[in-house]
Write a protein that holds these residues in place. Structure first.
Motif, PDB file in Angstrom:
ATOM      1  N   ARG A  85       8.523  -2.866  -1.874  1.00  0.00           N
ATOM      2  CA  ARG A  85       8.090  -2.743  -3.253  1.00  0.00           C
ATOM      3  C   ARG A  85       6.915  -3.653  -3.538  1.00  0.00           C
ATOM      4  NH1 ARG A  85      10.624  -6.324  -7.202  1.00  0.00           N
ATOM      5  NH2 ARG A  85       8.665  -7.353  -6.635  1.00  0.00           N
ATOM      6  N   ARG A  86       5.935  -3.134  -4.241  1.00  0.00           N
ATOM      7  CA  ARG A  86       4.864  -3.943  -4.809  1.00  0.00           C
ATOM      8  C   ARG A  86       4.874  -3.751  -6.317  1.00  0.00           C
ATOM      9  NH1 ARG A  86      -0.212  -2.950  -0.553  1.00  0.00           N
ATOM     10  NH2 ARG A  86       0.696  -4.162   1.166  1.00  0.00           N
ATOM     11  N   GLU A  88       2.998  -3.499 -10.047  1.00  0.00           N
ATOM     12  CA  GLU A  88       1.761  -3.085 -10.708  1.00  0.00           C
ATOM     13  C   GLU A  88       1.741  -3.691 -12.101  1.00  0.00           C
ATOM     14  OE1 GLU A  88      -0.239   0.982 -10.008  1.00  0.00           O
ATOM     15  OE2 GLU A  88       0.823   1.222 -11.922  1.00  0.00           O
ATOM     16  N   THR A  89       0.552  -4.046 -12.570  1.00  0.00           N
ATOM     17  CA  THR A  89       0.430  -4.661 -13.886  1.00  0.00           C
ATOM     18  C   THR A  89      -0.847  -4.188 -14.557  1.00  0.00           C
ATOM     19  OG1 THR A  89       0.482  -6.775 -15.078  1.00  0.00           O
ATOM     20  CG2 THR A  89      -0.766  -6.719 -13.008  1.00  0.00           C
ATOM     21  N   THR A  98      -2.664  -3.876  -8.853  1.00  0.00           N
ATOM     22  CA  THR A  98      -1.551  -4.459  -8.116  1.00  0.00           C
ATOM     23  C   THR A  98      -1.415  -5.926  -8.473  1.00  0.00           C
ATOM     24  OG1 THR A  98      -1.902  -2.913  -6.284  1.00  0.00           O
ATOM     25  CG2 THR A  98      -0.596  -4.884  -5.826  1.00  0.00           C
ATOM     26  N   THR A 100      -0.670  -9.748  -8.061  1.00  0.00           N
ATOM     27  CA  THR A 100      -0.894 -10.629  -6.912  1.00  0.00           C
ATOM     28  C   THR A 100      -0.373 -12.029  -7.209  1.00  0.00           C
ATOM     29  OG1 THR A 100      -3.107 -11.236  -7.693  1.00  0.00           O
ATOM     30  CG2 THR A 100      -2.932  -9.353  -6.186  1.00  0.00           C
ATOM     31  N   VAL A 106      -0.112  -9.682  -2.131  1.00  0.00           N
ATOM     32  CA  VAL A 106       0.392  -8.448  -2.749  1.00  0.00           C
ATOM     33  C   VAL A 106       1.815  -8.151  -2.310  1.00  0.00           C
ATOM     34  CG1 VAL A 106      -1.894  -7.424  -3.014  1.00  0.00           C
ATOM     35  CG2 VAL A 106      -0.609  -7.011  -0.912  1.00  0.00           C
ATOM     36  N   ASP A 107       2.250  -8.743  -1.189  1.00  0.00           N
ATOM     37  CA  ASP A 107       3.625  -8.596  -0.735  1.00  0.00           C
ATOM     38  C   ASP A 107       4.421  -9.847  -1.110  1.00  0.00           C
ATOM     39  OD1 ASP A 107       3.430  -6.037   0.509  1.00  0.00           O
ATOM     40  OD2 ASP A 107       2.339  -6.973   2.165  1.00  0.00           O
TER      41      ASP A 107
END
Length: 491
Positions: A85-86, A88-89, A98, A100, A106-107
């Motif tokens: 899962r990443r 989003e904003t 994405t 961070t 990002v992970d």
């Protein structure tokens, strides 16, 4: 205030005093606060704190049950979808971007209020400590298991509470301590959860309207009491420059004082990438945040019977009810549940202790704090014809047990079933004393921390709701009056 530093394991002498000869441990219920987490909302970005934190490696290894193929419903076998899962904003002009971490990660990026890797480690270590005590030292629980029918596993619907309980269970009974059944499979443990509208494992002000009114009244009392004090002036002098629009720090500021404490706690538990300026960690700032926070959130349990009835009485009724299930099963020769483990929250633990008059501290419950509620029996007798606890529990679901009947209506024969039983509570491995249990005849001779089950149930009965949902709708819009004559807890 932040991370629990566990006390050293009990010495042999301490263990003999805590678990004396002549008393047999029958049943243990552990209420555990979740482990370290991220803040529940983003605050103090103007102080350099990043909104998203890279401390959740678990999101790289997500798994979901899926149907392996399109078959008849109920017959289709399930498989597992592995995914990562990443987050989003919002970006510039509301463009999706994405999320961070501080260094562009990002992970491993955590959601708000998520259990972090640190939190997983601390709750796993709690499970190890529980195993060391109840399996290795006391030999109360079996070293290896083939079934979890003797366990009661429960969690609130909040993911960090469920995941923390699962971490603790996985250390209490790691794979090396589990035996396969006749089919070669290890049965999956049963974990009980509830719909949000039925949840009483934490003070449910979202669904209990009357409790929400009481909470607001005590919060307003705290604001009136503290906002113009020297303590709050000190907080404003230290932290005010980081408050939005130059607002002073107050119980009811934006963010609220409890929100400030939430972010301080979360940042203090994690690494240098997510730290606030040093003034947030001033020892006096810590002392004031906790003192005022405890007064705002938990004084209602100590002073007001309706507050403790609606906030934590349902849970305490369940705790006593399960004790009575254990007592009744001892008498009927059936196998009783021996150990309960519930994933919950700081407000649960402090609410339980304060409702019993046993939270005499200004210290906020640290991450991974726990309460062990232990039931003992004097001169235990042997059992025969052991049956299924689960079957016994649900087969009697339509018939109220003694645990839900107040002491005032029990028959002499029912009251006699409680004779010879004692309850002792340990908060973070330290025994606590309930005021009403200090009275003569209400405790084990020579040790006031061992409350008779009769006295413990009598105290809890006084704030156990008979119909929690109905009582949550009673007295709406009537005076909450937190300044009225106090109704002391623990008696």
């Amino acid at each position: 205030m932040t991370t629990l530093v566990p006390r050293k394991p009990y010495t042999d002498d301490e263990l003999k005093q805590l678990y004396p000869d002549g008393l047999s441990l029958q049943f243990v219920q552990v209420l555990m606060r979740h482990g370290e987490r991220t803040p529940v909302s983003s605050r103090f970005q103007n102080a350099g704190l990043q909104p998203f934190w890279p401390y959740c490696a678990s999101v790289r290894q997500m798994k979901t049950a899926i149907m392996a193929h399109g078959g008849e419903l109920g017959d289709a076998p399930f498989s597992t979808l592995e995914w990562k899962r990443r987050l989003e904003t919002f970006g510039e002009n509301d463009k999706p971007v994405t999320a961070t971490g501080p260094n562009g990660q990002v992970d491993d990026v955590c959601d708000m209020g998520a259990l972090t890797d640190t939190g997983r480690q601390s709750t796993f270590r709690l499970g190890q400590r529980l195993r060391h005590l109840y399996v290795d030292r006391l030999h109360f629980l079996p070293a290896t298991i083939r079934s979890t029918d003797f366990l009661y596993l429960r969690s609130t619907p909040v993911p960090r509470a469920l995941e923390s309980m699962q971490q603790a269970f996985s250390a209490l009974y790691p794979p090396t301590a589990r035996e396969p059944d006749e089919t070669g499979q290890y049965p999956a443990p049963v974990i009980m959860t509830r719909a949000p509208g039925d949840e009483t494992l934490f003070p449910n002000d979202s669904l209990c309207r009357r409790f929400a009114e009481l909470s607001r009244a005590f919060a307003q009392r705290a604001a009136d009491k503290w906002n113009d004090t020297d303590d709050m002036a000190y907080l404003s002098a230290e932290l005010g420059k980081w408050m939005p629009d130059g607002a002073r720090v107050a119980v009811d500021s934006r963010p609220r004082l409890s929100g400030v404490m939430d972010t301080v706690n979360a940042t203090n538990a994690h690494g240098p990438q997510t730290k606030l300026p040093k003034e947030f960690y001033d020892p006096r700032v810590k002392e004031i945040l906790e003192k005022v926070g405890v007064d705002e959130w938990f004084s209602g349990y100590k002073e007001n019977r309706e507050y403790r009835t609606l906030g934590i009485g349902g849970l305490m009724g369940d705790v006593v009810g399960r004790m009575m299930e254990s007592v009744e099963h001892q008498d009927d020769g059936k196998e009783a549940v021996k150990f309960g483990l519930s994933g919950c929250h700081d407000t649960t633990l402090a609410g339980v202790l304060a409702s019993l008059g046993a939270f005499e501290t200004n210290a906020w419950p640290p991450f991974t704090s726990h309460i062990a509620i232990e039931l003992f029996r004097e001169e235990p007798r042997g059992t025969a014809g052991r049956g299924s606890w689960w079957g016994g529990l649900f087969s009697r679901a339509s018939t109220p047990s003694i645990g839900r009947k107040p002491m005032t209506v029990l028959s002499a024969a029912e009251k006699a079933k409680l004779d010879g039983y004692y309850v002792r509570m340990r908060y973070n491995d330290e025994p606590v004393t309930i005021p009403g249990c200090r009275m003569r005849g209400n405790h084990l001779e020579g040790d006031e921390t061992f409350c008779t089950l009769t006295a413990f149930k009598t105290i809890v009965d006084k704030y156990t709701p008979q119909n929690w949902k109905a009582e949550c709708r009673m007295n709406l819009n009537t005076p909450t009056n937190p300044k009225a004559e106090p109704e002391p807890a623990g008696y």
